[in-house]
Design an enzyme around this catalytic site. Structure first.
Site, mmCIF file in Angstrom:
data_model
loop_
_atom_site.group_PDB
_atom_site.id
_atom_site.type_symbol
_atom_site.label_atom_id
_atom_site.label_comp_id
_atom_site.label_asym_id
_atom_site.label_seq_id
_atom_site.Cartn_x
_atom_site.Cartn_y
_atom_site.Cartn_z
ATOM 1 N N ASP A 278 0.785 -1.090 0.070
ATOM 2 C CA ASP A 278 0.185 0.024 0.199
ATOM 3 C C ASP A 278 0.295 1.297 0.248
ATOM 4 O O ASP A 278 -0.039 2.663 0.047
ATOM 5 C CB ASP A 278 -0.816 -0.093 1.207
ATOM 6 C CG ASP A 278 -1.920 -1.681 1.365
ATOM 7 O OD1 ASP A 278 -2.230 -1.481 0.249
ATOM 8 O OD2 ASP A 278 -3.044 -0.927 2.228
ATOM 9 N N TYR A 434 -5.300 -9.837 -5.599
ATOM 10 C CA TYR A 434 -4.631 -11.376 -6.060
ATOM 11 C C TYR A 434 -2.824 -11.120 -6.725
ATOM 12 O O TYR A 434 -2.711 -11.673 -6.589
ATOM 13 C CB TYR A 434 -5.027 -12.682 -5.334
ATOM 14 C CG TYR A 434 -6.123 -12.480 -3.633
ATOM 15 C CD1 TYR A 434 -5.205 -12.047 -3.082
ATOM 16 C CD2 TYR A 434 -7.380 -12.148 -3.622
ATOM 17 C CE1 TYR A 434 -6.267 -12.013 -1.789
ATOM 18 C CE2 TYR A 434 -7.896 -11.936 -1.995
ATOM 19 C CZ TYR A 434 -7.129 -11.320 -1.646
ATOM 20 O OH TYR A 434 -8.092 -11.497 -0.037
#
Length: 537
Positions: A278, A434
């Protein structure tokens, strides 16, 4: 007790005894060239495992007139990292093997100077104080381990991220090729692997091509941190260098391991390599794997754009990673140029009414016949929580399990235009989460991971411990662990980068309505959204 500035300890002719007090102590005479004619105030914490804050103040013959100057004395602050000699005062040092390295023979200046620091802030004004600095990372002339005595271990914790295997490989290769270390162990399955699983022997041959794979060669897990059991295992196995790859929760665990090691007085260097896809780690420029994630996100955005523009009133929505920080969504949007709206956790939005998302989507559909929205997974959680009345479940790392804002937004846009506006819309929703985090790192991240790994190895061999490593203003530095875990890096929605995005997409800023939105949302939900101390995936 001895304290160092230019080395882990003062030179013998300049040893200064420090008393256990929190008041600054001034010194005026040092043989060191840099410190000549300087006045130094050392703000020493009462406990050595706290990061050391060293403050330098310039002093000249005109100091009597300093009060006439706007800022007075020029401050130079070092946020230092612990060293093994702080609690093992008689530890011997050795000549760095890099002196004999064929590769480094061509380097004009092989070793980092003890006085080299990296500035935290490089945008300053004429009269600004010099501010906070960190130790520059890199090889030191003296090391505190011999190659023969080193038994190192590597552990990976938390969620996956492109580049983990590259970091593992480069730690192993760095220890072997630069320092001649042959004994490196891999801890399988995260922190719990210290006391519940067997280890792997890592050699340069074993890790030779793991950088070409996604995921982590050592496997990972969340939770499982038991400081006493971990340090017991470190002692039992004779490990004296620990390399820990993980996010802010993992780094807090590394700090706890260091404190327990110091408490027991054992010679173990603990080095952290910060990891989060992130890009929400404080202090450092960016986290490894971020560039790869932004690049891979383009595939999903491009696919959603093709789907949306190929249908009448096509609405493409792409959900990207970003629990509490919207960096991936923001940079992926800026790098794509086809995105019409980017929604991130830091910038609340609203759906209905003038200037709302519904109005903007309808406007885009009328003008362009399609619209493309990129959504960070943490955006709009306050709305989803209200709708589904669930927000408290957590994973093993303590992360709040977020609700699927992508599906929620897709359904709400469809319902609004079908039932309220009586318009037919074709929704195309893509969630590549993912796929993005499971791929190998790209060339840029591979280089970055190499710098991180080698800097960590240099630091541990030089006797530093309880530190994490990362680039500060494009220079590798050793940073106290608490500095990267005390807060979370978030997008500044009043900054220029977010303004560039708004100028690129022409989306509404939603700013004028944010307070009204917040007042309508349940207070407990808002507290959860705003809790920036929670770990990232």
């Amino acid at each position: 007790m001895e304290l160092s500035l230019s080395s882990p300890r003062f030179p013998q002719n300049d040893i200064v005894q420090l008393h256990k007090c929190s008041q600054p102590v001034s010194f005026h005479t040092f043989s060191n060239k840099y410190l000549a004619s300087k006045s130094i105030s050392l703000y020493r914490p009462l406990i050595w495992h706290q990061p050391r804050l060293v403050r330098f103040k310039a002093q000249s013959s005109t100091d009597s007139n300093a009060s006439d100057d706007k800022h007075g004395d020029d401050d130079f602050i070092i946020e230092d990292v612990p060293h093994l000699t702080h609690f093992l005062t008689d530890l011997p040092s050795y000549t760095n093997p890099l002196k004999r390295s064929q590769a480094y023979a061509i380097v004009k200046k092989t070793f980092v100077s003890p006085e080299d620091t990296v500035a935290k802030d490089i945008i300053v004004q004429k009269d600004s104080p010099r501010g906070t600095h960190f130790r520059r990372a890199g090889p030191r002339e003296k090391v505190f381990f011999t190659p023969e005595e080193v038994r190192a271990c590597i552990v990976t914790c938390g969620g996956l991220c492109p580049g983990i295997n590259t970091v593992i490989r480069e730690i192993v290769c760095g220890l072997k090729n630069m320092y001649g270390v042959d004994d490196v162990l891999g801890i399988q399955g995260g922190y719990s692997g210290f006391y519940s699983k067997n280890t792997l022997t890592l050699t340069t041959k074993v890790v030779n091509d793991i950088h070409k794979r996604g995921g982590t060669f050592l496997q990972t897990s969340r939770g499982g941190h038991d400081t006493k059991k971990i340090v017991d295992n470190i002692q039992d196995r004779g490990i004296n260098q620990v390399y820990i790859i993980g996010g802010d929760g993992t780094q807090k665990g590394a700090a706890a391991i260091y404190k327990e090691v110091e408490k027991r007085g054992i010679k173990v260097a603990v080095a952290g390599i910060p990891k989060t896809i992130d890009n929400d780690i404080a202090v450092i420029d960016k986290s490894f794997g971020f560039d790869t994630a932004v690049e891979e996100a383009q595939r999903a955005i491009n696919a959603a754009h093709v789907e949306a523009e190929s249908m009448e009133n096509g609405v493409g929505i792409v959900k990207l990673m970003g629990r509490y920080s919207g960096f991936i969504a923001m940079f992926a949007t800026l790098g794509n140029r086809d995105v019409d709206c980017c929604l991130i956790p830091e910038s609340p939005f609203y759906l209905e009414g003038p200037g709302g998302l519904y109005e903007y989507v309808e406007q885009q559909l009328k003008e362009h016949r399609h619209v493309l929205i990129v959504l960070a997974e943490g955006a709009g959680q306050e709305y989803v929580a209200q709708t589904m009345q669930a927000f408290q479940e957590k994973d093993a790392s303590g992360n709040r399990l977020l609700l699927d804002s992508g599906l929620w937004l897709t359904q709400n846009i469809k319902d609004h235009f079908t039932n309220v506006r009586k318009m037919s819309v074709n929704m195309k929703y893509i969630d590549p989460t993912y796929m993005i985090r499971a791929i190998p790192s790209n060339a840029s991240d591979n280089i970055y991971c190499t710098l991180l790994a080698q800097s960590a190895v240099h630091g541990a061999m030089a006797g530093f411990t309880g530190f994490t490593v990362g680039p500060v203003n494009s220079r590798q530095a050793y940073i106290p662990i608490n500095r990267v875990t005390e807060t979370t890096n978030t997008v500044n929605i009043t900054g220029r980068m977010w303004a560039r995005l708004l100028a690129s997409t022409n989306q509404p800023s939603f700013a004028h309505h944010c307070q009204t939105v917040r007042e309508r949302v349940d207070k407990q939900t808002i507290d959860a959204i705003n809790n920036m101390q929670i770990n990232s995936i």
